[in-house]
Scaffold this motif. Sequence first.
Motif, PDB file in Angstrom:
ATOM      1  N   CYS A  62      11.009  15.485   1.754  1.00 11.13           N
ATOM      2  CA  CYS A  62       9.453  15.196   2.029  1.00 11.13           C
ATOM      3  C   CYS A  62       9.157  13.888   2.715  1.00 11.13           C
ATOM      4  N   VAL A  63      10.127  13.402   3.501  1.00 10.68           N
ATOM      5  CA  VAL A  63       9.870  11.924   3.899  1.00 10.68           C
ATOM      6  C   VAL A  63       8.746  11.759   4.803  1.00 10.68           C
ATOM      7  N   GLU A  64       8.417  12.758   5.746  1.00  9.17           N
ATOM      8  CA  GLU A  64       7.511  12.639   6.597  1.00  9.17           C
ATOM      9  C   GLU A  64       6.113  12.473   5.974  1.00  9.17           C
ATOM     10  N   GLU A  65       5.967  13.341   4.880  1.00  6.02           N
ATOM     11  CA  GLU A  65       4.640  13.431   3.830  1.00  6.02           C
ATOM     12  C   GLU A  65       4.469  11.980   3.407  1.00  6.02           C
ATOM     13  N   VAL A  66       5.780  11.401   2.705  1.00  4.05           N
ATOM     14  CA  VAL A  66       5.559  10.502   1.904  1.00  4.05           C
ATOM     15  C   VAL A  66       5.217   9.221   2.768  1.00  4.05           C
ATOM     16  N   LEU A  67       5.834   9.082   3.907  1.00  4.32           N
ATOM     17  CA  LEU A  67       5.556   8.081   4.806  1.00  4.32           C
ATOM     18  C   LEU A  67       4.282   7.934   5.149  1.00  4.32           C
ATOM     19  N   LYS A  68       3.567   9.067   5.378  1.00  2.00           N
ATOM     20  CA  LYS A  68       2.189   9.042   5.756  1.00  2.00           C
ATOM     21  C   LYS A  68       1.222   8.707   4.743  1.00  2.00           C
ATOM     22  N   ILE A  69       1.585   9.264   3.492  1.00  2.00           N
ATOM     23  CA  ILE A  69       0.728   8.528   2.239  1.00  2.00           C
ATOM     24  C   ILE A  69       0.868   7.076   2.148  1.00  2.00           C
ATOM     25  N   VAL A  70       2.052   6.639   2.163  1.00  3.31           N
ATOM     26  CA  VAL A  70       2.380   5.259   2.144  1.00  3.31           C
ATOM     27  C   VAL A  70       1.837   4.418   3.254  1.00  3.31           C
ATOM     28  N   SER A  71       1.654   4.952   4.350  1.00  2.00           N
ATOM     29  CA  SER A  71       1.190   4.209   5.507  1.00  2.00           C
ATOM     30  C   SER A  71      -0.450   4.238   4.997  1.00  2.00           C
ATOM     31  N   VAL A  72      -1.100   5.097   4.699  1.00  2.00           N
ATOM     32  CA  VAL A  72      -2.528   5.043   4.602  1.00  2.00           C
ATOM     33  C   VAL A  72      -2.736   4.196   3.231  1.00  2.00           C
ATOM     34  N   PHE A 109     -17.151  10.346   8.919  1.00  2.00           N
ATOM     35  CA  PHE A 109     -17.270   9.009   8.305  1.00  2.00           C
ATOM     36  C   PHE A 109     -16.061   8.322   7.676  1.00  2.00           C
ATOM     37  N   LEU A 110     -15.046   8.311   8.780  1.00  2.00           N
ATOM     38  CA  LEU A 110     -13.563   7.995   8.454  1.00  2.00           C
ATOM     39  C   LEU A 110     -13.661   6.487   9.090  1.00  2.00           C
ATOM     40  N   ASP A 111     -12.565   5.481   8.738  1.00  2.00           N
ATOM     41  CA  ASP A 111     -12.621   4.402   9.685  1.00  2.00           C
ATOM     42  C   ASP A 111     -11.500   4.345  10.728  1.00  2.00           C
ATOM     43  N   LEU A 112     -11.921   4.409  11.911  1.00  2.07           N
ATOM     44  CA  LEU A 112     -11.124   4.377  13.037  1.00  2.07           C
ATOM     45  C   LEU A 112      -9.877   3.233  13.169  1.00  2.07           C
ATOM     46  N   LYS A 113     -10.423   2.047  12.452  1.00  2.27           N
ATOM     47  CA  LYS A 113      -9.632   0.975  12.727  1.00  2.27           C
ATOM     48  C   LYS A 113      -8.212   1.204  11.633  1.00  2.27           C
ATOM     49  N   ASN A 114      -8.763   1.406  10.508  1.00  2.71           N
ATOM     50  CA  ASN A 114      -7.473   1.576   9.621  1.00  2.71           C
ATOM     51  C   ASN A 114      -6.960   2.613   9.677  1.00  2.71           C
ATOM     52  N   LEU A 115      -7.304   3.812  10.339  1.00  3.99           N
ATOM     53  CA  LEU A 115      -6.471   4.952  10.555  1.00  3.99           C
ATOM     54  C   LEU A 115      -5.386   4.673  11.577  1.00  3.99           C
ATOM     55  N   LYS A 116      -5.975   3.810  12.654  1.00  3.29           N
ATOM     56  CA  LYS A 116      -4.835   3.369  13.638  1.00  3.29           C
ATOM     57  C   LYS A 116      -3.953   2.557  13.087  1.00  3.29           C
ATOM     58  N   LEU A 117      -4.264   1.752  12.261  1.00  3.24           N
ATOM     59  CA  LEU A 117      -3.310   0.845  11.854  1.00  3.24           C
ATOM     60  C   LEU A 117      -2.445   1.631  10.898  1.00  3.24           C
ATOM     61  N   ALA A 118      -2.723   2.511  10.374  1.00  2.36           N
ATOM     62  CA  ALA A 118      -2.056   3.474   9.477  1.00  2.36           C
ATOM     63  C   ALA A 118      -0.840   4.159  10.302  1.00  2.36           C
ATOM     64  N   VAL A 119      -1.259   4.533  11.500  1.00  7.62           N
ATOM     65  CA  VAL A 119      -0.409   5.240  12.517  1.00  7.62           C
ATOM     66  C   VAL A 119       0.428   4.155  12.765  1.00  7.62           C
ATOM     67  N   ASP A 120       0.397   3.159  13.090  1.00  9.26           N
ATOM     68  CA  ASP A 120       1.172   1.674  13.516  1.00  9.26           C
ATOM     69  C   ASP A 120       2.057   1.459  12.531  1.00  9.26           C
ATOM     70  N   ILE A 121       1.885   1.461  11.296  1.00 12.07           N
ATOM     71  CA  ILE A 121       2.688   1.097  10.032  1.00 12.07           C
ATOM     72  C   ILE A 121       3.599   2.404   9.928  1.00 12.07           C
ATOM     73  N   ASN A 122       3.204   3.886  10.161  1.00 10.77           N
ATOM     74  CA  ASN A 122       4.063   4.896  10.045  1.00 10.77           C
ATOM     75  C   ASN A 122       5.120   5.022  10.841  1.00 10.77           C
ATOM     76  N   LYS A 123       4.677   4.368  12.248  1.00 15.01           N
ATOM     77  CA  LYS A 123       5.919   4.315  13.138  1.00 15.01           C
ATOM     78  C   LYS A 123       7.013   3.336  12.764  1.00 15.01           C
ATOM     79  N   GLN A 124       6.581   2.147  12.135  1.00 15.29           N
ATOM     80  CA  GLN A 124       7.482   1.087  11.681  1.00 15.29           C
ATOM     81  C   GLN A 124       8.551   1.473  10.594  1.00 15.29           C
ATOM     82  N   LEU A 125       7.766   2.204   9.715  1.00 18.70           N
ATOM     83  CA  LEU A 125       8.391   2.838   8.536  1.00 18.70           C
ATOM     84  C   LEU A 125       9.445   3.821   9.115  1.00 18.70           C
ATOM     85  N   LYS A 126       9.162   4.666  10.040  1.00 21.69           N
ATOM     86  CA  LYS A 126       9.923   5.656  10.446  1.00 21.69           C
ATOM     87  C   LYS A 126      11.220   5.055  11.181  1.00 21.69           C
TER      88      LYS A 126
END
Length: 678
Positions: free
Chosen positions: A474-484, A543-560
């Motif tokens: 379940c690497v994909e799922e855990v990476l997403k959680i860690v990124s957020v 009611f979600l923070d766009l900046k933080n979600l975009k940053l989480a996506v960037d972190i996810n890419k790095q971790l991948k």
Amino acid sequence: MNLEKFRQSLPIYSIRHRLIAEINKNPTLILLGETGSGKTTQIPQYIYGSHSHMKGMIACTQPRRVAAITVAQRVSQEMNSELGKTTGYCVRFEDCTSPETKIKYMTDGMLLREAISDPLLLRYSVIILDEVHERTVHTDVLLGIVKSAQQKRSTNKKFHKPLKVILMSATMDVDEFSAYFNKAPVVYLEGRQFEVDVFHSVQEQTDYIFSSIATIFQIHKTAPVNEDILVFMTGQEEIESTVKTISELNKSNGKLSPMLVLPLYAALPSAKQLKVFEKAPSGCRKVIISTNIAETSITIKGIKYVIDSGMIKGKLYTPQNNLELLKVHKISKSQAWQRTGRAGRESSGICYRLFTESEFESMTLNTVPEILRSNLLSVALQLTALGIDDLINFDFISKPSVEALTTALNDLELLGAVKKFFKDNNGTENPEPVSKKRMISFRYELTEMGRKMAHFPLDPKFSRCILSADKLGCVEEVLKIVSVLSVDSVFHAQTNTSNKRDQAEAARQKFSSADGDHITLLNVYKAFMANKSSSKEWCQENFLDLKNLKLAVDINKQLKDICTKNSIKLTSSSNDSVKIRMALISGFFMNAAEYQKENEYKTMTSRQTVLIHPSSVLFNSKPACVLFNEIVKTNKTYMRDVSVISSNWLMETNPTYFKSKIKNLNDYSLSNLNSNIR
């Protein structure tokens, strides 16, 4: 004024030849240079200009990424070269360097990571540690690493080029640093600091946020609109809320000039951080609300006024109960003067301190080094990865307690990152303890798992979760959680009206999982990616923070990318919640708590009474056993980022550890916990 004339006008220019002579003569030099002297931008250029034949690079470390990026941009401009060529920078998730790079600005954390694969730092001929007075954990560890590399390179004939070390700051205890580097000489630099008038509050302020906003509007009503304001506050949530309040108040008053109100904090994406350096539109005042990220190294043009709340958010760790808290507390005197200096970089300025003169006098002179008030888990892993097997005797400039270091090493052993080897009086090593009479010492060695964990720029607990996810599929799922979890909250706090709060809560319910916050965050990430084409509107609706979600996506890419380099397959469990939570337990099993009564829980490690945080989707639930990421302390002690787990899962993960921990919890099986375990 052209760039060359500007450089010649800096105070450092008149002593450049003396500086180069001192650098050539001494292995280590300490430079105490006042704000505005030009030390950060000019010294690397002077060294490069006088040693252009030098094979190794010149590294200049900064505590923060925004400083590394902006200073590199400025120096490349002064050298009339493309950024990333002769001058470049390297920060987390961004490397703007090339084989041609000779001057490299970087965060201290990035140089520390390089040291794991190159302990002698052979790529560098000169290392400049800037803003050492801030005493971040990374800076303190780097001091020891750089000192060791310098000593080894000077005594080993294989390394023809010795390592030069320069320590720089505007405010530091020069005696302490000089003694640490064998009585290194100190050079004092006068600055080009303009006069700043300092005004203290007449009486103590009970609400520094309200006082800050009131002071901003007092200035805005009377001062010329081209004079900008810098306000120091403590954290993202507080800053974003203040930015919104100021903007709305100013818009509602049609008689006032427009304001451009901008946030500045470490978690803000680089592109957003750099907006504070842009000039405000004509007829508009720029107001920057910042954490201590703006205290040093960076110059924001146009700042005439500084408003200092006198507060900062810092870490506080107690190894006795293995508890690390983020707590708002008063700054030190040296920090207060650093903040004051931001108003006098280009012309005379004014600093409004929202604390009384007697409060200022009661402040500590210098900031307590972060390494003395932090969990040392990451430090212990990094140093062990560098081959240092005796952390207790490592040459720290400010030595942490033996208890804090031992706790970190024991926790790494529990995570499977290190293994302890015992040595008897015959010099024989054994992985098992020998007779007390014969055992004289022990050392720690990195395991294969620990080696992989060290490749991730994460808390070792998160790294361990990812490696367990590899086995569980379940690497994909855990990476997403860690990124957020690596960014600030993705949920917008709504405090203005009850109607907005109800709307935000209704929107959040769409992502909520009965399994807890981790699966809820996974749902948010996946929904964001599914609506990426209309992300701005979608985030507003939910009611979600766009900046933080975009940053989480960037972190996810790095971790991948790191996973791929370490042969970790990007597997998916098709949302098998049990597998995902089992992976999380492998890293955070020490962060478990069991239900007691009246909504109270006790942590299994320290038996501390805690509550589920009101922001958790489990706030109104009473699961028998939970896992949490962190504890925060306000008027009560709360667990944040909480998930429902089974005590059996804890026993499966680390039976030896939990045999003595689970005392009061009934021996539930998975079938008994159907109401809580999904």
